[in-house]
Design an enzyme around this catalytic site. Sequence first.
Site, PDB file in Angstrom:
ATOM      1  N   CYS A  24      31.415  39.363  76.464  1.00 40.08           N
ATOM      2  CA  CYS A  24      30.425  40.384  76.809  1.00 40.08           C
ATOM      3  C   CYS A  24      31.106  41.753  76.896  1.00 40.08           C
ATOM      4  O   CYS A  24      32.328  41.848  76.898  1.00 40.08           O
ATOM      5  CB  CYS A  24      29.741  40.038  78.125  1.00 40.08           C
ATOM      6  SG  CYS A  24      28.689  38.564  78.021  1.00 40.08           S
ATOM      7  N   HIS A  66      27.113  44.982  80.558  1.00 37.39           N
ATOM      8  CA  HIS A  66      26.943  44.950  82.010  1.00 37.39           C
ATOM      9  C   HIS A  66      27.944  45.842  82.721  1.00 37.39           C
ATOM     10  O   HIS A  66      28.946  46.283  82.150  1.00 37.39           O
ATOM     11  CB  HIS A  66      27.049  43.519  82.530  1.00 37.39           C
ATOM     12  CG  HIS A  66      28.395  42.879  82.315  1.00 37.39           C
ATOM     13  ND1 HIS A  66      29.390  42.900  83.264  1.00 37.39           N
ATOM     14  CD2 HIS A  66      28.897  42.178  81.262  1.00 37.39           C
ATOM     15  CE1 HIS A  66      30.451  42.232  82.814  1.00 37.39           C
ATOM     16  NE2 HIS A  66      30.173  41.795  81.603  1.00 37.39           N
TER      17      HIS A  66
END
Length: 424
Positions: free
Chosen positions: A342, A323
């Site tokens: 992440c 992301h």
Amino acid sequence: MNGLKSTSRRAFLKSAGTAGAMAAFTGHAAAQSSIMEILQSPERGNWDDQFDAAGQRVSRVTNTRMPVLSQETAFHVEGAIERYRQIVASGGWPRVNANKALKVGVQDNAVRELRRRLIVSGDLPRNAGDSATFDTFLDGALKRYQARHGMTADGVVGNYTLAALNVSAPVRLGQLETNLVRLRSMSGFLGDRYVMVNIPAAQIEAVENGRVEQRHKAIVGKTDRQTPILSSRIHEVILNPYWTAPKSIIRKDIIPLMREDPTYLTRNKIRLFDQQGNEVPPEMVDWSTEEAVDLRFRQDPGKINAMSSTKINFHNPHAVYMHDTPQQSLFGQFMRFESSGCVRVHNIQELTLWLLESSPGWDRARVEQVVASGVNTEVPLEVQIPVYFVYVSAWATDGGVVHFRDDIYKRDGVEELQLTSTTL
């Protein structure tokens, strides 16, 4: 100067800043003789005997189009292992016993040790002399060394560079041998187009037809929230995504923050929902307990959203994804181990456009238009792209360039390779 990032080696690094605290390199007579043989060998420094401008040397180290996950990489690592075995058999390289920062203009006996150290590893030509003055030739060699170790190539021997220089040759040889096994296991056909995240390098490669088309800096997991090793397929890009907080972040981060600042959720546009999908006002939650873990924490799209403009989805059992981030300044850091597992992507729009090349209608103009609208938009990929999260802390490229990275997650099994803090 490189920032100090080590816990396990903190006492050693601290002593590097104290005059006289580090003993001068003596060694046995046989080892000294072997080292001098290496220094005088006609084969040393053959990577770049002309010793051109520092910027060009650094560029050669970093600009290769060869993917880390390739048969060629494994082949070059095999060659590097043979060279490092010769270095080890000949006595390794000398320690650099610096008690101050070394940079252009400094005169110190440690500069001589630095020259010898860089000659043995092939970063400095054999004819570079034995001067105790830090000149521009040594500056270029040091920047080359720093570049292939993933450091900021500033030409200064600070604490972190010093610690890396003094990792012994046998340990570096073992690191190459360990990573050759990893590379061989991943050197088959990975797809005509694929994305690779190298965790210890905090770097992403977008590979097409065996060549790296894009490289991106990444921010990966902290040592206590590690990014997992995985393989999957990217099936979706979400523009202006909602962010749903994982339970680990709710428990470790958000609940403690709400106990200190009851306005935190409202200020950050995070809304709560129960299991039936009903919105729950934050003031109705008892933040002195962990009951909030059973709620869904969803942040609306926007500039302060934890994923900013883009989320890249792929199925995996770890619930991780790639992301964007509003914290762009973190990409300027040398050590980029700051996430909860992440992977944050620098210049994510370029990677997004590369992923969407086979999705009709999704050109740069449309992506920018949708992002500017702020509307949550899911874009399925017409052709799913393989993605691999790997742990490769040492590799080699054409031209005999050998790369090393810190063993941030302690998977290489040698404490000497864990130069950064275990609390990042």
